[in-house]
Design an enzyme around this catalytic site. Sequence first.
Site, PDB file in Angstrom:
ATOM      1  CG  ASP A 198      -2.059  -1.000   1.122  1.00  0.00           C
ATOM      2  OD1 ASP A 198      -2.923  -0.801   0.250  1.00  0.00           O
ATOM      3  OD2 ASP A 198      -2.076  -1.993   1.876  1.00  0.00           O
ATOM      4  CD  GLU A 208      -4.122  11.882   2.562  1.00  0.00           C
ATOM      5  OE1 GLU A 208      -4.339  13.019   2.141  1.00  0.00           O
ATOM      6  OE2 GLU A 208      -4.988  10.994   2.576  1.00  0.00           O
ATOM      7  CG  ASP A 209      -2.712   6.666   4.685  1.00  0.00           C
ATOM      8  OD1 ASP A 209      -3.488   7.532   5.110  1.00  0.00           O
ATOM      9  OD2 ASP A 209      -2.991   5.893   3.760  1.00  0.00           O
ATOM     10  NE  ARG A 226      -0.471   1.857   4.018  1.00  0.00           N
ATOM     11  CZ  ARG A 226      -0.938   3.012   3.585  1.00  0.00           C
ATOM     12  NH1 ARG A 226      -2.218   3.287   3.746  1.00  0.00           N
ATOM     13  NH2 ARG A 226      -0.165   3.908   3.002  1.00  0.00           N
ATOM     14  NE  ARG A 250      -6.232   0.638   8.553  1.00  0.00           N
ATOM     15  CZ  ARG A 250      -5.916   0.752   7.265  1.00  0.00           C
ATOM     16  NH1 ARG A 250      -5.075   1.694   6.873  1.00  0.00           N
ATOM     17  NH2 ARG A 250      -6.418  -0.081   6.400  1.00  0.00           N
ATOM     18  CG  HIS A 278      -7.915   6.891   6.314  1.00  0.00           C
ATOM     19  ND1 HIS A 278      -7.351   6.260   5.237  1.00  0.00           N
ATOM     20  CD2 HIS A 278      -7.187   6.522   7.388  1.00  0.00           C
ATOM     21  CE1 HIS A 278      -6.319   5.533   5.646  1.00  0.00           C
ATOM     22  NE2 HIS A 278      -6.191   5.670   6.949  1.00  0.00           N
ATOM     23  CB  CYS A 318      -4.728   7.953  -0.451  1.00  0.00           C
ATOM     24  SG  CYS A 318      -6.463   7.927  -0.090  1.00  0.00           S
TER      25      CYS A 318
HETATM   26  C1  CIR Z   1      -5.220   1.010   3.238  1.00  0.00           C
HETATM   27  O1  CIR Z   1      -6.189   0.317   3.586  1.00  0.00           O
HETATM   28  O2  CIR Z   1      -4.417   1.462   4.039  1.00  0.00           O
HETATM   29  C2  CIR Z   1      -5.015   1.275   1.764  1.00  0.00           C
HETATM   30  N1  CIR Z   1      -5.461   0.157   1.016  1.00  0.00           N
HETATM   31  C3  CIR Z   1      -5.751   2.525   1.359  1.00  0.00           C
HETATM   32  C4  CIR Z   1      -5.235   3.755   2.020  1.00  0.00           C
HETATM   33  C5  CIR Z   1      -5.994   4.968   1.619  1.00  0.00           C
HETATM   34  N2  CIR Z   1      -5.385   6.126   2.180  1.00  0.00           N
HETATM   35  C6  CIR Z   1      -6.031   7.202   2.542  1.00  0.00           C
HETATM   36  O3  CIR Z   1      -7.261   7.224   2.562  1.00  0.00           O
HETATM   37  N3  CIR Z   1      -5.313   8.215   2.968  1.00  0.00           N
END
Ligand code: CIR
Length: 256
Positions: free
Chosen positions: A61, A66-67, A86, A134, A164, A251
């Site tokens: 991922d 962004e995460d 992640r 998360r 999110h 993201c």
């Molecule tokens: C996740 O579940 O972490 C990824 N498949 C998708 C992350 C999406 N990120 C976001 O909304 N900032």
Amino acid sequence: MFKNCIVRRPCKAMVEGITSAPELGKPDYELALKQHDSYIEALKKCGVEVTVLDALEQYPDSCFVEDPAVITSKCAIITNPGAGTRNGEKAEILPAVKKFFRDDQIEYIKAPGTLEGGDVMMVGDHFYVGRSARTNEEGIKQFIAILEKHGLTGSEVPLEKVLHLKTGINYIENNNMLVSGEFIDKPEFAKYNKIVIPEEEAYAANCIWMNGTVIIPEGYPAVEKAVKDAGYDIILVDTSEYRKLDGGLSCLSLRF
Ligand code: CIR
């Protein structure tokens, strides 16, 4: 105005990324790469320099940059992603962040706190933070303390259904907020001019404001019309392959 963006190329292992919607099928990697090219082009059209990081096969991922970090006007915050697969992305984003920030401008969310950048929405100097599967209470406490140390503010928004915060609500400046589902009636957002997204286009609540232009996912005509009617220039980018992993436009970049 934003001057810079950081993105990371998707890796082949993205087909094993986390998803809540397996019925959409696995992403087509070649198509995802093409869509990523278009995304980078769209960002550049909005006048920013784009730093493109190499794909990281060990983190399926990791294109969702962004995460693992949040970048504010005053500091960068390396997060502590709550998704186990992640979490290691935080060490991988750090060298890119260090190209733009001194060590004393970089802060860290520490265990037992968890936080992912998708839960953070910037509105001027205030940051709304979603409490999600998360991002936990301790992560939010640390995050708000960091913001206050740098002269910024933050507040918690409890989430009910979405992955999110920015899955369902996004600020496109000028007091305009794109809202869907559980965010339509939340009292925290009553003071904004709400552009309500119909349920069938809820995915497209995740648009990004880029220096006056709003980038919108392709294929959501009601959102496209509503944003145009609000007076914005728009660019459409197809993100169908990222949608299969619950990922949207925001993201895929850090914008600062
Ligand atoms: C996740 O579940 O972490 C990824 N498949 C998708 C992350 C999406 N990120 C976001 O909304 N900032």
